[in-house]
Write an enzyme that holds these catalytic residues in place. Structure first.
Site, PDB file in Angstrom:
ATOM      1  N   GLU A   1     -64.718  37.417   7.571  1.00 27.96           N
ATOM      2  CA  GLU A   1     -64.989  36.961   8.946  1.00 27.96           C
ATOM      3  C   GLU A   1     -66.477  36.819   9.227  1.00 27.96           C
ATOM      4  O   GLU A   1     -67.037  37.542  10.065  1.00 27.96           O
ATOM      5  CB  GLU A   1     -64.351  37.909   9.959  1.00 27.96           C
TER       6      GLU A   1
ATOM      7  N   GLU B   1     -54.679  36.996   8.367  1.00 25.85           N
ATOM      8  CA  GLU B   1     -54.601  38.239   9.140  1.00 25.85           C
ATOM      9  C   GLU B   1     -53.920  37.947  10.462  1.00 25.85           C
ATOM     10  O   GLU B   1     -54.144  36.896  11.067  1.00 25.85           O
ATOM     11  CB  GLU B   1     -55.991  38.777   9.488  1.00 25.85           C
TER      12      GLU B   1
END
Ligand code: GLA
Length: 684
Positions: free
Chosen positions: A155, A311
């Site tokens: 991320e 995710e």
């Protein structure tokens, strides 16, 4: 279907699994993990994302032993690995040896060790160590048969997306030199005669740290572009190392849905497979609508290629102020929504719920109660269900409507302190326009402002503050060729150096839209302004424009209150074989729905008669079959009109004329591929 990337994911099933953090547990737990993973149908796990300090406890001294053992166990069990390069968490020894690599905020404060992503993206010592660690991982595990994907860093920009430190300033100057060539070019671009900002030396240029008043807007915009590029360079550096050592393994980095700080069009170009982390808030009854737009971006980033939901949360997150769990069935419908929108994976953060640390209250596939936990029971059921949906893997979503996603306009309309109104920005507009299309039943792909638009009948441009001639030409060519374009307020205002187009907005879009904007006309929050359209009145919160349509342009809606009362608000022009609409007001959902119903009608596309925010339908198609997902995101049952005789992959039953979708219900209907994807409606 045939894989459409040079480096496909070597996994012969829809991927199912999550982040796995075995280094937070003793080894005896690993065997239980694997047993339960297999029972749940898990076939892919992501690790070791945050384990650099556990892998290299001292500079140059590696301990691979524990990871060797975990990977061997996973391989023996047939579980594949999304192998992280472990570069999201610099070890403390690196930071203490090089404190200059700690990121700095806009006030000049260094950010301390103790969380994650404690690095300046531009730091040479950080980059050197990232390359070293990535190389070490690739050399150690690049030929491990279980590794099917490289998970680069984690991320990007989640915590550290901008850095204002002296090293970033040096990097910013280099970036500016590349962009503008010399100081004259920079001074011209930044319009430095305003408020006396002429630069006589590159060394005088700093990052836009906090200043006494509003900062030069072009400098702010360039800092946004630069900061995205700085992280992209960091990403590219790892991609290059991995491509050199393991050219056959695909690479990815997990995106954060529609994330403001990084230009994902550019990031996606650097990788093989798009992966996304999606956390729609269970407390928000319409969070699935926002999720649909995020997924419309994910599939578009690589031209419609399937992406992977890498995710999501089985139930509650732990980073919101209030973390509401997902009610029974909600995790399933959220997961299948991603599959409907083109994901070939359902993955979670994380496999086993943490016992300690920052994320111990974050739900997981396997909750604190272990096998008995509700999330595990639902995880097991979902794993079984995905096997029944295997036919959709590799198929592509078919959308007839696209929405322009443009980071320059997002930054320009939100980074700058001196705008007509801080209420209006690209993201807010995009969400609202997409929501209206959702209510009308049309799934939406993201698209660049330059296209390609050939797959679409309608292109929405909810806001395009910064427009260049290439973008205007692409949109004009689309309309000339029979496409239908709708453009929202505050578009075509400035060029890419933030200079107002000659004659004002909509600048290069003027000929296409057939309007000139005399003045932007935001109004006070409490002013309850209205717009009339097709015989009804709609609220028009916070924004209007004084527009002057030309003779070729039809006025379809008018301001119905305030200083602009009676003046044109919504216009339409026949442009070539298509049409161009300009919606200068904001409009509540019902107003946008009314306008877009007409846009769709003009394009010959169906629209739902009745708006129901809970109902969604999306079609993924193979060469010969349409798989139409019908999703009920709400708690009230819905009756849907469906193609008769379709096979529902979820139940194995053949459909009649209608279908009942219970609370959070999902059906996946297989029918022979038709020229246009099936359009499902609510039964009257
Ligand atoms: C992000 C991160 C994960 C985890 C989750 C929690 O997506 O990538 O490591 O922190 O958030 O929601």
């Amino acid at each position: 279907m045939a894989p459409d990337t040079a480096r496909p994911l070597r996994l012969e099933a829809l991927a199912y699994g999550g982040d796995y953090n075995p280094d937070q547990w003793s080894e005896d737990v690993w065997d239980e993990d694997i047993r339960l993973m297999l029972e749940a149908g898990v076939n892919l796990v992501s690790l070791p994302i945050f384990s650099w300090p556990q892998l290299e406890p001292e500079p140059g001294v590696f301990d691979w032993s524990w990871l060797d053992r975990v990977l061997a166990k996973l391989w023996d069990a047939g579980i594949r690995i999304d192998l992280a390069t472990a570069t999201a968490t610099p070890p403390s020894w690196l930071l203490r040896a090089h404190p200059e690599m700690m990121p700095m905020d806009a006030d000049g404060h260094r950010l301390e060790f103790g969380s994650r992503q404690t690095y300046c993206p531009s730091s040479p010592v950080w980059r050197e160590n990232v390359a070293r660690m990535t190389r070490a991982m690739a050399e150690r595990y690049g030929d491990h048969p279980g590794v099917v994907l490289w998970h680069i860093s984690n991320e990007y920009g989640d915590h550290t997306s901008r850095c204002w430190c002296p090293e970033s300033a040096r990097h910013f100057r280099r970036w500016l030199r590349d962009r503008y060539g010399d100081l004259d070019g920079l001074n011209e671009a930044w319009g430095v005669n305003v408020w006396g900002q002429r630069y006589t030396s590159w060394d005088h240029i700093e990052t836009p740290r906090r200043a006494p008043g509003p900062i030069n807007p072009t400098k702010l915009l360039d800092f946004e572009r630069f900061s995205s590029d700085a992280l992209l360079e960091l990403f590219q550096l790892e991609v290059d190392v991995l491509r050199e050592i393991t050219p056959e393994i695909p690479v990815t980095t997990n995106f954060m849905s529609m994330f403001r700080d990084l230009d994902y069009w550019r990031f996606a170009d650097a990788e093989d497979i798009v992966t996304d982390d999606a956390y729609p808030d269970p407390a928000d009854p319409i969070s699935h609508v926002g999720a649909a737009l995020n997924y419309g971006l994910m599939r578009a980033l690589k031209g419609g290629q399937p992406w992977l939901l890498l995710e999501s949360s089985a139930s509650a997150t732990s980073w919101r102020d209030v973390n509401v769990p997902k009610a029974p069935g909600k995790m399933r419908v959220d997961s299948l929504q991603a599959v409907a929108h083109g994901s070939d994976a359902v993955m979670f953060f994380q496999w086993r719920q943490a016992k300690y640390g920052q994320e111990k209250f974050h739900s997981s596939m396997l909750g604190h109660r272990g096998e008995a936990s509700r999330t595990y029971q639902e995880t097991k059921a979902l794993g079984q269900e995905l096997k029944r949906l295997e036919a959709v893997r590799g198929t592509r979503v078919r959308s007839r409507v696209a929405l322009v996603v443009d980071w320059d306009s997002w930054w320009g309309s939100s980074a700058i302190e001196s705008l007509p109104s801080q209420r209006l920005n690209w993201a807010r507009q995009a969400r609202a326009w997409h929501r209206a299309m959702h209510l009308l039943g049309q799934p939406v792909d993201a698209v660049r402002a330059t296209g390609p638009f050939d797959a679409y009948d309608v292109v929405l441009v909810p806001n395009l503050y910064i427009v260049d001639t290439a973008q205007a030409a692409a949109l004009t060519a689309f309309a000339d060729g029979g496409g239908h374009v709708a453009v929202g307020p505050f578009s075509g205002v400035v060029d890419d150096t933030e200079k107002v187009h000659d004659g004002g907005a909509p600048g290069p879009l003027r000929a296409l839209l057939g309007v000139e904007v005399d003045e932007q006309w935001p109004h006070a929050d409490e002013a309850a302004e209205r717009v009339s359209y097709a015989g009804a009145e709609y609220e028009n919160p916070f924004w209007g424009e004084w527009i002057e349509p030309d003779a070729s342009t039809e006025v379809r809606g008018r301001y119905a209150s305030g200083e602009l009362e009676g003046r044109p608000a919504v216009t339409r022009r026949s442009a070539g074989a298509g049409s161009a609409w300009y919606v200068s007001a904001i409009l509540e959902d019902a107003g946008l729905v009314a306008v877009f119903r007409d846009v769709l009608g003009g394009a010959g596309l169906p629209a739902r008669a009745e708006a129901n925010v809970d109902f969604e339908s999306v079609t993924r198609s193979s060469a010969d079959t349409d798989y139409t997902f019908a999703l009920n995101h709400g708690r009230e049952p819905l009756t849907v009109t469906v193609p008769e005789g379709a096979l529902d992959l979820v139940t194995g039953a053949t459909t009649g004329a209608t279908l009942e979708l219970g609370r959070y219900g999902v059906a996946v209907l297989a029918t022979p591929r038709a020229a246009a994807p099936p359009f499902l409606t609510l039964a009257p």
